[in-house]
Design an enzyme around this catalytic site. Sequence first.
Site, PDB file in Angstrom:
ATOM      1  N   ARG A  32      -0.834  -4.588  -5.211  1.00  0.00           N
ATOM      2  CA  ARG A  32       0.035  -4.703  -4.044  1.00  0.00           C
ATOM      3  C   ARG A  32       1.343  -5.442  -4.371  1.00  0.00           C
ATOM      4  O   ARG A  32       1.860  -6.190  -3.541  1.00  0.00           O
ATOM      5  CB  ARG A  32      -0.678  -5.398  -2.876  1.00  0.00           C
ATOM      6  CG  ARG A  32      -1.932  -4.684  -2.402  1.00  0.00           C
ATOM      7  CD  ARG A  32      -1.578  -3.402  -1.660  1.00  0.00           C
ATOM      8  NE  ARG A  32      -2.747  -2.748  -1.096  1.00  0.00           N
ATOM      9  CZ  ARG A  32      -3.108  -2.848   0.188  1.00  0.00           C
ATOM     10  NH1 ARG A  32      -2.406  -3.553   1.018  1.00  0.00           N
ATOM     11  NH2 ARG A  32      -4.155  -2.216   0.614  1.00  0.00           N
ATOM     12  N   ARG A  36       5.191  -5.422   1.236  1.00  0.00           N
ATOM     13  CA  ARG A  36       4.856  -6.612   2.006  1.00  0.00           C
ATOM     14  C   ARG A  36       5.547  -7.923   1.666  1.00  0.00           C
ATOM     15  O   ARG A  36       6.216  -8.485   2.515  1.00  0.00           O
ATOM     16  CB  ARG A  36       3.332  -6.795   1.998  1.00  0.00           C
ATOM     17  CG  ARG A  36       2.612  -5.507   2.334  1.00  0.00           C
ATOM     18  CD  ARG A  36       1.204  -5.745   2.716  1.00  0.00           C
ATOM     19  NE  ARG A  36       0.381  -6.167   1.594  1.00  0.00           N
ATOM     20  CZ  ARG A  36      -0.924  -6.433   1.703  1.00  0.00           C
ATOM     21  NH1 ARG A  36      -1.515  -6.326   2.878  1.00  0.00           N
ATOM     22  NH2 ARG A  36      -1.614  -6.818   0.666  1.00  0.00           N
ATOM     23  N   ARG A  45      12.115  -0.017   4.327  1.00  0.00           N
ATOM     24  CA  ARG A  45      11.081   0.595   5.173  1.00  0.00           C
ATOM     25  C   ARG A  45      11.426   0.548   6.665  1.00  0.00           C
ATOM     26  O   ARG A  45      10.718   1.161   7.467  1.00  0.00           O
ATOM     27  CB  ARG A  45       9.749  -0.137   4.954  1.00  0.00           C
ATOM     28  CG  ARG A  45       8.858   0.370   3.841  1.00  0.00           C
ATOM     29  CD  ARG A  45       8.152   1.677   4.174  1.00  0.00           C
ATOM     30  NE  ARG A  45       7.602   1.719   5.516  1.00  0.00           N
ATOM     31  CZ  ARG A  45       6.479   1.127   5.909  1.00  0.00           C
ATOM     32  NH1 ARG A  45       5.744   0.483   5.037  1.00  0.00           N
ATOM     33  NH2 ARG A  45       6.067   1.195   7.159  1.00  0.00           N
ATOM     34  N   ASP A  81      -0.784   5.330  -0.837  1.00  0.00           N
ATOM     35  CA  ASP A  81      -1.964   4.686  -0.262  1.00  0.00           C
ATOM     36  C   ASP A  81      -3.174   5.559  -0.566  1.00  0.00           C
ATOM     37  O   ASP A  81      -3.041   6.769  -0.772  1.00  0.00           O
ATOM     38  CB  ASP A  81      -1.820   4.498   1.248  1.00  0.00           C
ATOM     39  CG  ASP A  81      -2.899   3.555   1.778  1.00  0.00           C
ATOM     40  OD1 ASP A  81      -2.721   2.325   1.676  1.00  0.00           O
ATOM     41  OD2 ASP A  81      -3.947   4.043   2.241  1.00  0.00           O
ATOM     42  N   TYR A 156     -13.763   4.489   5.190  1.00  0.00           N
ATOM     43  CA  TYR A 156     -12.725   4.680   6.219  1.00  0.00           C
ATOM     44  C   TYR A 156     -13.020   5.900   7.085  1.00  0.00           C
ATOM     45  O   TYR A 156     -12.863   5.867   8.308  1.00  0.00           O
ATOM     46  CB  TYR A 156     -11.336   4.808   5.575  1.00  0.00           C
ATOM     47  CG  TYR A 156     -10.803   3.477   5.086  1.00  0.00           C
ATOM     48  CD1 TYR A 156     -10.385   2.513   5.994  1.00  0.00           C
ATOM     49  CD2 TYR A 156     -10.737   3.183   3.737  1.00  0.00           C
ATOM     50  CE1 TYR A 156      -9.918   1.276   5.556  1.00  0.00           C
ATOM     51  CE2 TYR A 156     -10.272   1.958   3.286  1.00  0.00           C
ATOM     52  CZ  TYR A 156      -9.864   1.008   4.207  1.00  0.00           C
ATOM     53  OH  TYR A 156      -9.413  -0.200   3.775  1.00  0.00           O
TER      54      TYR A 156
HETATM   55  O1  1CP Z   1       1.964  -2.288  -4.975  1.00  0.00           O
HETATM   56  C1  1CP Z   1       1.063  -1.661  -4.425  1.00  0.00           C
HETATM   57  O2  1CP Z   1      -0.101  -1.813  -4.801  1.00  0.00           O
HETATM   58  C2  1CP Z   1       1.419  -0.791  -3.260  1.00  0.00           C
HETATM   59  C3  1CP Z   1       0.784   0.545  -3.191  1.00  0.00           C
HETATM   60  C4  1CP Z   1      -0.543   0.552  -2.401  1.00  0.00           C
HETATM   61  C5  1CP Z   1      -1.827   0.640  -2.949  1.00  0.00           C
HETATM   62  C6  1CP Z   1      -2.208   0.615  -4.418  1.00  0.00           C
HETATM   63  C7  1CP Z   1      -0.675   0.556  -0.984  1.00  0.00           C
HETATM   64  C8  1CP Z   1       0.436   0.490  -0.017  1.00  0.00           C
HETATM   65  N1  1CP Z   1      -2.000   0.722  -0.689  1.00  0.00           N
HETATM   66  C9  1CP Z   1      -2.720   0.753  -1.857  1.00  0.00           C
HETATM   67  C10 1CP Z   1      -4.163   0.974  -2.015  1.00  0.00           C
HETATM   68  C11 1CP Z   1      -5.073   0.701  -0.879  1.00  0.00           C
HETATM   69  N2  1CP Z   1      -4.931   1.020   0.440  1.00  0.00           N
HETATM   70  C12 1CP Z   1      -6.357   0.123  -1.036  1.00  0.00           C
HETATM   71  C13 1CP Z   1      -6.932  -0.297  -2.352  1.00  0.00           C
HETATM   72  C14 1CP Z   1      -6.371  -1.625  -2.787  1.00  0.00           C
HETATM   73  C15 1CP Z   1      -6.901  -2.829  -2.081  1.00  0.00           C
HETATM   74  O3  1CP Z   1      -8.130  -3.016  -2.052  1.00  0.00           O
HETATM   75  O4  1CP Z   1      -6.079  -3.591  -1.562  1.00  0.00           O
HETATM   76  C16 1CP Z   1      -6.959   0.054   0.226  1.00  0.00           C
HETATM   77  C17 1CP Z   1      -8.327  -0.495   0.569  1.00  0.00           C
HETATM   78  C18 1CP Z   1      -6.046   0.625   1.160  1.00  0.00           C
HETATM   79  C19 1CP Z   1      -6.252   0.824   2.605  1.00  0.00           C
HETATM   80  C20 1CP Z   1      -5.188   0.133   3.373  1.00  0.00           C
HETATM   81  N3  1CP Z   1      -3.933   0.649   3.549  1.00  0.00           N
HETATM   82  C21 1CP Z   1      -5.222  -1.156   3.955  1.00  0.00           C
HETATM   83  C22 1CP Z   1      -6.430  -2.101   3.986  1.00  0.00           C
HETATM   84  C23 1CP Z   1      -7.077  -2.077   5.343  1.00  0.00           C
HETATM   85  C24 1CP Z   1      -8.446  -2.768   5.351  1.00  0.00           C
HETATM   86  O5  1CP Z   1      -9.460  -2.054   5.370  1.00  0.00           O
HETATM   87  O6  1CP Z   1      -8.483  -4.012   5.326  1.00  0.00           O
HETATM   88  C25 1CP Z   1      -3.960  -1.384   4.509  1.00  0.00           C
HETATM   89  C26 1CP Z   1      -3.490  -2.587   5.273  1.00  0.00           C
HETATM   90  C27 1CP Z   1      -3.151  -0.235   4.231  1.00  0.00           C
HETATM   91  C28 1CP Z   1      -1.716  -0.018   4.555  1.00  0.00           C
HETATM   92  C29 1CP Z   1      -0.800  -0.225   3.411  1.00  0.00           C
HETATM   93  N4  1CP Z   1      -0.916   0.381   2.177  1.00  0.00           N
HETATM   94  C30 1CP Z   1       0.145   0.022   1.374  1.00  0.00           C
HETATM   95  C31 1CP Z   1       0.988  -0.837   2.150  1.00  0.00           C
HETATM   96  C32 1CP Z   1       2.281  -1.430   1.661  1.00  0.00           C
HETATM   97  C33 1CP Z   1       0.376  -0.992   3.416  1.00  0.00           C
HETATM   98  C34 1CP Z   1       0.891  -1.809   4.590  1.00  0.00           C
HETATM   99  C35 1CP Z   1       1.445  -0.921   5.646  1.00  0.00           C
HETATM  100  C36 1CP Z   1       2.924  -1.039   5.867  1.00  0.00           C
HETATM  101  O7  1CP Z   1       3.698  -1.612   5.082  1.00  0.00           O
HETATM  102  O8  1CP Z   1       3.343  -0.515   6.934  1.00  0.00           O
END
Ligand code: 1CP
Length: 350
Positions: A32, A36, A45, A81, A156
Site C-alpha cells: 500500500r 492513502r 484522485r 485492487d 468478499y
Molecule cells: O500501493 C498499493 O499497494 C496500492 C495498490 C492496492 C493493492 C495492492 C490497492 C489500492 N489495493 C490493493 C490490494 C488489496 N485490496 C488487498 C490486499 C492487500 C491488503 O491486505 O491490504 C485487499 C484485502 C483489498 C481490498 C480492499 N480494497 C480494502 C480492504 C477492506 C477490508 O476488508 O478491510 C480496501 C480499503 C480497498 C480499497 C482500496 N484499494 C486500494 C486503495 C488505495 C483503496 C482505498 C480506496 C480509495 O482510495 O478510495
Amino acid sequence: MTSATDSDPRTSPLVRAARREPVPHTPVWFMRQAGRSLPEYKQVREGIAMLDSCMRPDLVTEITLQPVRRHGVDAAIFFSDIVVPLKAIGVDLDIVAGVGPVIAEPVRTRADLDRIPEMTPEHVPFIAEAVRLLVAELGATPLIGFAGAPFTLASYLVEGGPSKNHEHTKALMHGDPELWNALCARLAQISGTFLRVQAEAGASVVQLFDSWVGALQRTDYVDLVLPHSRAALAAVEDLDVPRIHFGVGTGELLPLMGSAGADVVGVDYRVELSDAIERLGPQYAVQGNLDPALLFAPWEVLAKRIEQIVAAGQSASGHIFNLGHGVLPTTDPTVLTRVVEHVHAVSARS
Ligand code: 1CP
C-alpha cells in the site's frame, strides 16, 4: 553510459533477492505504498471513484510512480485492487470509501456462481496498457503485479463485503465443499489470468495476496484453499517472474503458503522474522515484516527495529524488506522515505 544490464529490472536487487541471489543491499518496498498516505495521490484522485481510477492507464501510471519518485523504493506495485478483475468480468461491486469492496449480490448458491464467467485478457485491456506504460517509465525499477488469492476474493464475494469473522464463507466452505471448490476454482482461473496479463505485459514480479487466510486452521487450509492458491500461482509458472505469496496472521501456514508455488513468502508483523525463516527453511526467500504502527514511534525506536529486521533477514536465503501489512492511511510519508534510506544504509554490502 548505462549498459543494457544496468537498466534491466530482472537484475535489480528486488528480483535478485526473490531469486535468492546475492544483492548489493536489502531491497525495500511497502505494501500500500501507493495511495492513502501521499498528498499527491489525494490530489490526482480528487473527484474520481477508486474503480474508475483503476481503469484509466494514465492515472494508474501516475499513481504507481508517485511512491517510487518520492521514496526511492526498490519496486513499484501496480496501482489497482484485488476486486478489479471481478468488476471487469461483470460482477456488480463497488469500492466504497472508508469501507472497501462491497458486492451487490453476495455469492452463496450455484446459480450465483454461474453468473461469474471465466476471465480472458480481453476483459482487461486497460491493465496490459497501464503495465506497458509503466515498464517504459520505470527503467531498471521492477514492477510488481498482483492479484487476490481465491480464499480472500471468495470471502468478499460470499460475505458481500469486508468481514471480521468470515462466517458465511466458512459456512459455505464446510456446508457445501463442492460449491466452495467450484467457486475457488473459478476464482483461481480469474486471478491466474490477471497475474498472467500483468507478467506478459512486463511486470517483473507478481504477488498473490491472501490477506484474510490467517482466519483458517491448517487442515482446512490444506484441504480447501491450498489447491486453489496453487492453481492461481501455476498460471505464471512458465514465465520468468518470481512469485510472492502473502497473508496476515499466517504464522501457522507459512511453509504451506510457500508450497503453493511461491519463491518468496510474505511474513506479517506478528511473527518474528527469524522464526519465520526457521519455519520456512532455505528454499524460500522472505518478505517483511515491520509493524506498520511502528512508523508512528520515535525514530530511534523505529531505526533499531529496522536494524533488527535487516539483520534477521541476512540469515535468510533472500530478504525483501517490507511492512508486515499495508501502510496505514495517516502515516507520515517522510518517515517512509527515511525507512528506505536506513534499510539501504545498514544493509549495504561493500
Ligand atoms: O500501493 C498499493 O499497494 C496500492 C495498490 C492496492 C493493492 C495492492 C490497492 C489500492 N489495493 C490493493 C490490494 C488489496 N485490496 C488487498 C490486499 C492487500 C491488503 O491486505 O491490504 C485487499 C484485502 C483489498 C481490498 C480492499 N480494497 C480494502 C480492504 C477492506 C477490508 O476488508 O478491510 C480496501 C480499503 C480497498 C480499497 C482500496 N484499494 C486500494 C486503495 C488505495 C483503496 C482505498 C480506496 C480509495 O482510495 O478510495
